[in-house]
Design a protein around this motif. Sequence first.
Motif, mmCIF file in Angstrom:
data_model
loop_
_atom_site.group_PDB
_atom_site.id
_atom_site.type_symbol
_atom_site.label_atom_id
_atom_site.label_comp_id
_atom_site.label_asym_id
_atom_site.label_seq_id
_atom_site.Cartn_x
_atom_site.Cartn_y
_atom_site.Cartn_z
ATOM 1 N N ASP A 173 0.844 -1.197 0.000
ATOM 2 C CA ASP A 173 0.000 0.000 0.000
ATOM 3 C C ASP A 173 0.878 1.244 0.000
ATOM 4 O OD1 ASP A 173 -2.064 -1.760 0.157
ATOM 5 O OD2 ASP A 173 -2.747 -1.160 2.151
ATOM 6 N N ASP A 174 0.388 2.312 -0.647
ATOM 7 C CA ASP A 174 1.169 3.560 -0.690
ATOM 8 C C ASP A 174 1.123 4.269 0.672
ATOM 9 O OD1 ASP A 174 -1.277 4.935 -0.570
ATOM 10 O OD2 ASP A 174 -1.207 5.582 -2.654
ATOM 11 N N MET A 175 1.745 5.458 0.762
ATOM 12 C CA MET A 175 1.840 6.177 2.039
ATOM 13 C C MET A 175 0.485 6.570 2.601
ATOM 14 S SD MET A 175 5.119 8.604 1.865
ATOM 15 C CE MET A 175 6.431 8.285 0.743
ATOM 16 N N ASP A 176 -0.516 6.711 1.725
ATOM 17 C CA ASP A 176 -1.865 7.058 2.179
ATOM 18 C C ASP A 176 -2.713 5.807 2.427
ATOM 19 O OD1 ASP A 176 -1.313 9.801 1.972
ATOM 20 O OD2 ASP A 176 -1.786 9.783 -0.172
ATOM 21 N N HIS A 177 -2.069 4.632 2.432
ATOM 22 C CA HIS A 177 -2.721 3.335 2.656
ATOM 23 C C HIS A 177 -3.691 2.951 1.541
ATOM 24 C CE1 HIS A 177 -0.783 3.308 6.531
ATOM 25 N NE2 HIS A 177 -1.298 4.493 6.799
ATOM 26 N N ASN A 178 -3.435 3.448 0.344
ATOM 27 C CA ASN A 178 -4.231 3.057 -0.814
ATOM 28 C C ASN A 178 -3.631 1.799 -1.432
ATOM 29 O OD1 ASN A 178 -6.008 5.363 -0.813
ATOM 30 N ND2 ASN A 178 -4.299 6.553 -1.608
ATOM 31 N N THR A 220 -3.739 2.740 -8.733
ATOM 32 C CA THR A 220 -3.996 2.974 -7.315
ATOM 33 C C THR A 220 -5.493 3.132 -7.099
ATOM 34 O OG1 THR A 220 -1.879 4.119 -7.144
ATOM 35 C CG2 THR A 220 -3.423 4.441 -5.332
ATOM 36 N N VAL A 276 -8.112 4.797 -5.148
ATOM 37 C CA VAL A 276 -8.335 5.954 -4.279
ATOM 38 C C VAL A 276 -9.834 6.095 -4.114
ATOM 39 C CG1 VAL A 276 -7.930 8.416 -3.962
ATOM 40 C CG2 VAL A 276 -6.238 7.036 -5.179
#
Length: 169
Positions: free
Chosen positions: A6-11, A27, A29
């Motif tokens: 997951d990316d830094m925004d938890h996506n 991603t 979102v």
Amino acid sequence: VKWQKDDMDHNMNFFSVSSDGRIVSWTLVKNELVHTDVIKLLVEGSTMEGPEGLQIQTIGCGTSFDFHKKIDYLFLVGTEEGKIYKCSKSYSSQFLDIFNAHHMAVDAVNWNPYHSKVFISCSSDWTVKIWDHTIKTPMFIYDLNSAVGDVAWAPYSSTVFAAVTTDGK
């Protein structure tokens, strides 16, 4: 398609490779799937002149890819043209390296889970090859007498792999 952390925004996100020559990051979102081109597989030295002096570059057809197990940004892409491209997620303007790997399509490419420099590839040219990504020639070549559709490292050993050929072996 290969899932990523997951990316830094938890996506949630994943990458895809396609015969149109694009490696794309996807991603999720909220309820929308957002995509970004990571790299285009442009074949070096293949620029042709089109109508009215327009420069046209040949696109490589992606067939397979794999992300390094420890170096997060590093990945390999196999192509229909028999090349393997070493790429970076964060550096999309050119390849880190190009391997003239096979005489036909690269059907699979996989990093070794135990040795960070080693990867394996297989091809319709009947061969399985084991590589050190810092060297341009394969360390080992296996001729299986039939097109090789897939290859995978054993989860328990750094030196064992399985391959499947189109003649059912």
